[in-house]
Design an enzyme around this catalytic site. Structure first.
Site, PDB file in Angstrom:
ATOM      1  N   ASP A   1      32.755  22.225  34.558  1.00 36.98           N
ATOM      2  CA  ASP A   1      33.877  23.082  34.176  1.00 36.98           C
ATOM      3  C   ASP A   1      35.208  22.581  34.707  1.00 36.98           C
ATOM      4  OD1 ASP A   1      31.955  24.610  33.015  1.00 36.98           O
ATOM      5  OD2 ASP A   1      31.989  26.214  34.496  1.00 36.98           O
TER       6      ASP A   1
ATOM      7  N   ARG B   1      35.795  33.753  48.300  1.00 38.54           N
ATOM      8  CA  ARG B   1      36.889  33.583  47.338  1.00 38.54           C
ATOM      9  C   ARG B   1      38.277  33.789  47.940  1.00 38.54           C
ATOM     10  NH1 ARG B   1      33.508  30.664  45.567  1.00 38.54           N
ATOM     11  NH2 ARG B   1      32.404  31.050  43.607  1.00 38.54           N
TER      12      ARG B   1
ATOM     13  N   ASP C   1      34.712  36.779  40.021  1.00 34.79           N
ATOM     14  CA  ASP C   1      35.521  35.805  40.747  1.00 34.79           C
ATOM     15  C   ASP C   1      36.937  35.681  40.209  1.00 34.79           C
ATOM     16  OD1 ASP C   1      33.616  35.255  42.604  1.00 34.79           O
ATOM     17  OD2 ASP C   1      32.893  33.428  41.658  1.00 34.79           O
TER      18      ASP C   1
ATOM     19  N   SER D   1      22.919  28.864  37.608  1.00 31.58           N
ATOM     20  CA  SER D   1      24.287  28.860  38.116  1.00 31.58           C
ATOM     21  C   SER D   1      24.216  29.232  39.586  1.00 31.58           C
ATOM     22  CB  SER D   1      25.151  29.869  37.357  1.00 31.58           C
ATOM     23  OG  SER D   1      26.441  29.955  37.938  1.00 31.58           O
TER      24      SER D   1
END
Length: 494
Positions: free
Chosen positions: A108, A189, A218, A270
């Site tokens: 990505d 995060r 996220d 993932s």
């Protein structure tokens, strides 16, 4: 003005100064965010953090070794030239000068680099934070970033900051989301996003970008941190903006733009890993009825295969914060890393959770949190000695809201900060040690001690004592039960 000094390989030595630039984006309302990331993070807020010795390599890159050894900045002269042209000409969707991208080196974010340059005519600074995801995930990032078209790669080791300033406050608060989730990704995060804001200031970027999807939590966690720390930054979220709809499209885009990506079209899990946990989503886990495969786990052994003999660990705690393991004082990150290894070999910390995402949907994930599970149990057990009933009840009720705020990305919200001040105050006396028994996936307490213990053996003993007179209980019960007694009298007409 913060400056980044670099050496051009195409001419005589020159210094390029990158200062703050005004945004000239033609349509800022079109800006959005992107998909799930595994790493990124912080530069010091001072310009001196980026200054250091420049080492020119044969590959045509420059490594700037700063005064802070935790920071590494890598600049490619070739892509720098290309980016200068892109910046001058603008892009398909508008114009940005420089974008700091949260970069993992995966499919990505590798695709996002050329997409940003193509669509916004900007230079792209890739930023990666080491939050304990493992050396393998950091290997080869310089080559990947340059191959994708980035002008610079910045890497910083944030493990100690992550554990000390984010994990341990949550641990002290007793924050746990929906009865099971120990907030591994949620805590990582904000520390990553905070670092991106700092890097953007240092390199003179006018925008930030991440790789989160429009379906996950996220994207919210990153953006709320950006808003809280620098509301002037533009934010680009490709996964909410571009025409790429899935993995296959991303691979095709990468091939079209000559971006090497070591992946196949085969579906895989993932995963998000940091020093606190490892999460697994996707593939067969998308059906809540499916049992996870045994070979999916990476941090812990199957409890059935764990040693047949238990292992005991003693956790030292100071004011609600773990400080030692088996009598040995350790830094926050080192303590957690050692407990991950110990807990992992005993199959500790596996949970299978169907959770309610912030964006409204339910999702299923499997989490491995070996060291975190041990620490969570230790701190909670010590509180049984040091906190009274009313305090524990209030603390537990606030912990639910605290966890919700962290899960929702509101780390820098004044409410969470105020609640954290309460947690710090209320756990001032939560000091002592807890001994835990680890055996085939289970954690059980075997001993706890504290110099501030409210437990008194001379009072709690079944033997008679001078402090507690058992006869006093009769009057207490009559008064405590008076409302129930009055209600019963009313029903009987007394």
């Amino acid at each position: 003005m913060a400056q980044l000094k670099a050496i051009s390989l195409n001419s005589s030595i020159s210094l390029a100064s990158y200062g703050p630039r005004r945004n000239t984006l033609s349509n800022p309302d079109n800006l959005i965010f992107s998909r799930k990331l595994s790493s990124f993070q912080e530069l010091s807020g001072k310009s001196s953090s980026l200054h250091g010795h420049a080492i020119v390599s044969n590959s045509g890159s420059i490594t700037i070794t700063p005064k802070n050894p935790g920071i590494q900045a890598v600049l490619s002269s070739k892509t720098g030239t290309e980016d200068s042209k892109a910046t001058k000409d603008g892009g398909l969707r508008g114009k940005l000068n420089k974008v700091v991208l949260a970069y993992s080196g995966g499919l990505d974010t590798s695709v996002i680099v050329p997409w940003l340059r193509e669509n916004y005519g900007c230079e792209v600074v890739c930023f990666t934070a080491d939050v304990g995801q493992g050396i393998k995930e950091l290997d080869g990032l310089e080559e990947k970033a340059k191959a994708s078209g980035a002008c610079q790669l910045v890497v910083k080791d944030l493990k100690e900051e992550f554990v000390r300033d984010y994990i341990f406050p949550c641990l002290r608060a007793g924050a746990i989301y929906e009865r099971k989730y120990l907030l591994g990704t949620s805590m990582a995060r904000p520390v990553i996003a905070k670092a991106m804001v700092d890097v953007a200031r240092e390199v003179g970027a006018d925008a930030v970008s991440h790789g989160c999807t429009g379906k996950g939590n996220d994207q919210v966690r990153f953006e709320l941190t950006f808003f809280a720390l620098n509301p002037d930054l533009n934010v680009v979220a490709p996964w909410r903006e571009w025409d790429i709809t899935g993995r296959e499209d991303a691979i095709e885009y990468a091939k079209k733009h000559n971006v090497p990506v070591p992946v196949t079209k085969k579906s895989i899990y993932s995963r998000d890993r940091n020093l606190w946990h490892l999460s697994h989503e996707g593939d067969i886990l998308e059906d809540p009825a499916n049992e996870p495969k045994k070979d999916m786990y990476m941090m812990s052994v199957d409890p059935e295969d764990a040693p047949d003999q238990p292992e005991y660990v003693e956790i030292g705690i100071d004011s609600g914060i773990p400080v030692s393991l088996n009598g040995k004082a350790l830094t926050p990150a080192s303590l957690l890393a050692e407990l991950n290894e110990i807990g992992g070999r005993h199959g500790i910390g596996r949970i299978d959770l169907v959770e309610n995402r912030l964006v409204g949907m339910k999702s299923r994930g499997v989490y491995e949190t070996p060291g975190g599970t041990i620490l969570f149990n230790a701190v909670r057990e010590l509180e049984t000695l040091t906190l009274d009933r009313e305090t524990i009840q209030v603390k537990d009720s606030l912990a639910l809201k605290y966890a919700e705020l962290v899960y929702a990305g509101r780390w820098f919200d004044p409410l969470r900060e105020s609640m954290d001040a309460f947690m710090e105050k209320i756990t001032e006396t939560t000091t002592g040690s807890v001994t835990l028994k680890l055996y085939k996936g289970s954690v059980s307490v075997t001993g706890r001690t504290s110099p501030y213990s409210l437990y008194r053996e001379d009072i709690s003993s079944f033997e008679s004592g001078d402090i507690y007179n058992q006869a006093d209980a009769a009057g207490f019960i009559r008064l405590y039960g008076l409302p129930m007694r009055v209600r019963a009298m009313l029903k009987k007409g007394i």
